[in-house]
Enzyme design. Structure first.
Site, PDB file in Angstrom:
ATOM      1  N   THR A   1      -5.580  -1.845 -23.287  1.00  0.00           N
ATOM      2  CA  THR A   1      -6.623  -0.952 -22.814  1.00  0.00           C
ATOM      3  C   THR A   1      -7.152  -1.549 -21.516  1.00  0.00           C
ATOM      4  O   THR A   1      -6.792  -2.670 -21.135  1.00  0.00           O
ATOM      5  CB  THR A   1      -7.788  -0.853 -23.822  1.00  0.00           C
TER       6      THR A   1
ATOM      7  N   LYS B   1     -11.917  -3.500 -21.995  1.00  0.00           N
ATOM      8  CA  LYS B   1     -12.481  -4.622 -22.758  1.00  0.00           C
ATOM      9  C   LYS B   1     -12.710  -5.795 -21.789  1.00  0.00           C
ATOM     10  O   LYS B   1     -13.533  -5.660 -20.891  1.00  0.00           O
ATOM     11  CB  LYS B   1     -11.549  -4.967 -23.928  1.00  0.00           C
TER      12      LYS B   1
ATOM     13  N   ASP C   1       0.509  -6.202 -27.611  1.00  0.00           N
ATOM     14  CA  ASP C   1      -0.672  -5.380 -27.351  1.00  0.00           C
ATOM     15  C   ASP C   1      -1.769  -6.357 -26.958  1.00  0.00           C
ATOM     16  O   ASP C   1      -2.307  -7.078 -27.806  1.00  0.00           O
ATOM     17  CB  ASP C   1      -1.028  -4.614 -28.636  1.00  0.00           C
TER      18      ASP C   1
ATOM     19  N   ARG D   1     -12.655   3.343 -19.632  1.00  0.00           N
ATOM     20  CA  ARG D   1     -11.890   3.470 -20.889  1.00  0.00           C
ATOM     21  C   ARG D   1     -10.505   4.022 -20.579  1.00  0.00           C
ATOM     22  O   ARG D   1     -10.380   5.022 -19.879  1.00  0.00           O
ATOM     23  CB  ARG D   1     -12.579   4.459 -21.831  1.00  0.00           C
TER      24      ARG D   1
ATOM     25  N   TYR E   1      -5.785  18.717 -11.554  1.00  0.00           N
ATOM     26  CA  TYR E   1      -4.622  18.712 -12.446  1.00  0.00           C
ATOM     27  C   TYR E   1      -3.450  18.053 -11.730  1.00  0.00           C
ATOM     28  O   TYR E   1      -3.170  18.379 -10.574  1.00  0.00           O
ATOM     29  CB  TYR E   1      -4.237  20.144 -12.838  1.00  0.00           C
TER      30      TYR E   1
ATOM     31  N   GLU F   1      -0.185  16.986 -13.531  1.00  0.00           N
ATOM     32  CA  GLU F   1       0.880  16.627 -14.477  1.00  0.00           C
ATOM     33  C   GLU F   1       2.115  16.169 -13.713  1.00  0.00           C
ATOM     34  O   GLU F   1       2.500  16.771 -12.701  1.00  0.00           O
ATOM     35  CB  GLU F   1       1.205  17.829 -15.369  1.00  0.00           C
TER      36      GLU F   1
HETATM   37  N1  DSN Z   1     -11.557  -0.289 -31.685  1.00  0.00           N
HETATM   38  C1  DSN Z   1     -11.015  -1.328 -30.852  1.00  0.00           C
HETATM   39  C2  DSN Z   1     -11.704  -2.619 -31.111  1.00  0.00           C
HETATM   40  O1  DSN Z   1     -12.886  -2.583 -31.367  1.00  0.00           O
HETATM   41  O2  DSN Z   1     -11.097  -3.670 -31.029  1.00  0.00           O
HETATM   42  C3  DSN Z   1      -9.577  -1.461 -30.994  1.00  0.00           C
HETATM   43  O3  DSN Z   1      -8.993  -0.215 -30.783  1.00  0.00           O
END
Ligand code: DSN
Length: 430
Positions: A223, A226, A197, A232, A51, A53
């Site tokens: 994110t 990707k 984004d 993630r 933990y 925080e």
């Molecule tokens: N679900 C993601 C995507 O597939 O692009 C975006 O959040």
């Protein structure tokens, strides 16, 4: 024998099935990738127990000295990777990164411009079923029917008419470079903040193969799983921190001077509690990998493969939104192929090719049916596939789509895919 196998054979069996699925089928979902085993080791390691925080040096718990080191290193590496003065590596996901950024820059009811979800945007860019569309007055801009690219005449006209406080650029199904500079010009015309984004192309941005949002945007979210190939999670960055212009107070610490402090306190305690320290440390591992020269060669191949894919589809008379791609993804409009996105996804899945159905701009079908599929090359590139394999993959996709009820065909293709995949193993010793 693994601990999991001894301890919980039911879940071990499920895990084995997933490993087999990933190894033996073709992953073309543009937002997915395979992390390195080093990233997985950290993500599956003991930091899950802690933990923490708060932020490094200022936690609500004891025993944080080593997770502090991990978070500081992740922040430093991320700043170096994107040339960002401010970084926050705690958001559990891209949606939470976006939520923290929007709640920092806006008050409920404020007007925002975002790309329509069905034109390539994202749920958190103002969809009425999402917190963003419910808390703020989102106005959607679109892509042009002729070019499939953002219609900047419309963006300018909407900006003048609605005087947004913030404009969001980027999305989840936009195959072209995000036009940060053009958005900045329009934001400046109306005194709006600009948020990018970059969840989809962030790995390409990190390698310098996609323009950087940092010189143009006030705040940038992404994110990490990707094209960036990490675990993630979400991140928030600012090229340059700036004075708190709103007199806003932080949820816990009161009046603050800098927007960075507002963002930090909006992430925690504003919208999140305990950070996922194992994931933060794994993000640090991935940022370290992305700083190496090999990562640039890898992302270059992702784009080369996507361009080959687009060319092969065009040769077979497929319609591509925007006519092609600059990035890792291709948005295929199946309107001339007499098949819905839903059936294409299902049939391709049976043949061992994983894609997602996707709305195309001006789609007349619902998001549950759709007229398109979105395909991307990050995952197949990670496993080492190149031009020849991509050409073969498009042939298989075409065979399935052209004969979408031929189960025998699916089984044959599935076997061929399994054979091809066995020459490109993702993980060793798993
Ligand atoms: N679900 C993601 C995507 O597939 O692009 C975006 O959040």
């Amino acid at each position: 024998m693994s601990h999991l196998a001894q301890h919980d054979s039911e879940l071990f069996t499920i895990l084995e099935k997933e490993i087999n699925r990933e190894e033996s089928t073709l992953e073309l979902i543009a937002s997915e990738n395979f992390t390195s085993q080093a990233v997985m080791e950290m993500a599956g390691g003991v930091m899950t127990n802690k933990y923490a925080e708060g932020y490094p040096g200022k936690r609500y718990y004891g025993g944080c000295e080593f997770v502090d080191e991990a978070e500081n290193l992740a922040r430093t590496r991320l700043g170096e990777l994107f040339n960002a003065e401010y970084t926050n590596v705690q958001p559990h996901s891209g949606s939470q990164a976006n939520m923290a950024a929007l709640m920092t820059f806006l008050n409920p009811g404020d007007t925002v411009l975002g790309l329509d979800l069905s034109h390539g945007g994202h749920l958190t860019h103002g969809s009425p079923v999402n917190f963003s569309g419910q808390l703020y007055n989102f106005i959607s801009y679109h892509v042009s029917k002729e070019t499939g690219r953002v219609d900047f005449d419309e963006v300018a006209q909407l900006a003048k008419e609605f005087q947004p406080k913030l404009i969001i650029c980027g999305g989840s199904a936009y195959p072209r470079f995000i036009e940060f500079e053009q958005f900045r010009e329009i934001a400046d015309l109306v005194g709006a903040y600009l948020m990018a984004d970059i969840a989809h192309p962030s790995g390409l941005v990190a390698s310098g193969l996609h323009p950087s949002p940092m010189p143009f945007c006030d705040v940038v979210t992404s994110t990490t799983h990707k094209t960036l190939r990490g675990p993630r999670g979400g991140i928030i960055m600012m090229g340059k921190d700036f004075e708190n212009p709103w007199g806003k107070v932080a949820p816990k610490s009161g009046r603050v001077k800098k927007v960075s402090e507002l963002l930090d306190s909006m992430v925690m305690p504003g919208i999140q509690g305990g950070p996922l320290m194992h994931i933060i440390a794994a993000k640090g591992v991935a940022f370290g990998e992305a700083l190496k020269p090999e990562f640039k060669s890898y992302t270059k191949k992702i784009i080369e493969n996507a361009k080959v894919m687009a060319d092969e589809f065009l040769k077979l008379d497929y319609q591509l939104v925007s006519g092609g791609t600059d990035t890792h993804l291709v948005l295929v409009d199946l309107s001339n192929k007499n098949i819905t996105g839903k059936l294409a996804e299902l049939s391709l899945g049976k043949a061992g090719i994983t894609v997602n159905k996707n709305m195309v701009p001006f789609d007349e079908r619902s998001p549950f049916v759709t007229s398109g599929i979105r395909v991307g090359t990050p995952a197949v590139t990670t496993r080492g596939m190149g031009k020849l394999e991509i050409q073969q993959i498009v042939k298989w996709i075409d065979q399935v789509i052209s004969d979408s009820e031929n189960e025998e065909n699916f089984s044959r293709i599935r076997l061929d895919i399994k054979t091809m995949c066995s020459s490109f193993p993702i993980y060793k010793n798993i």
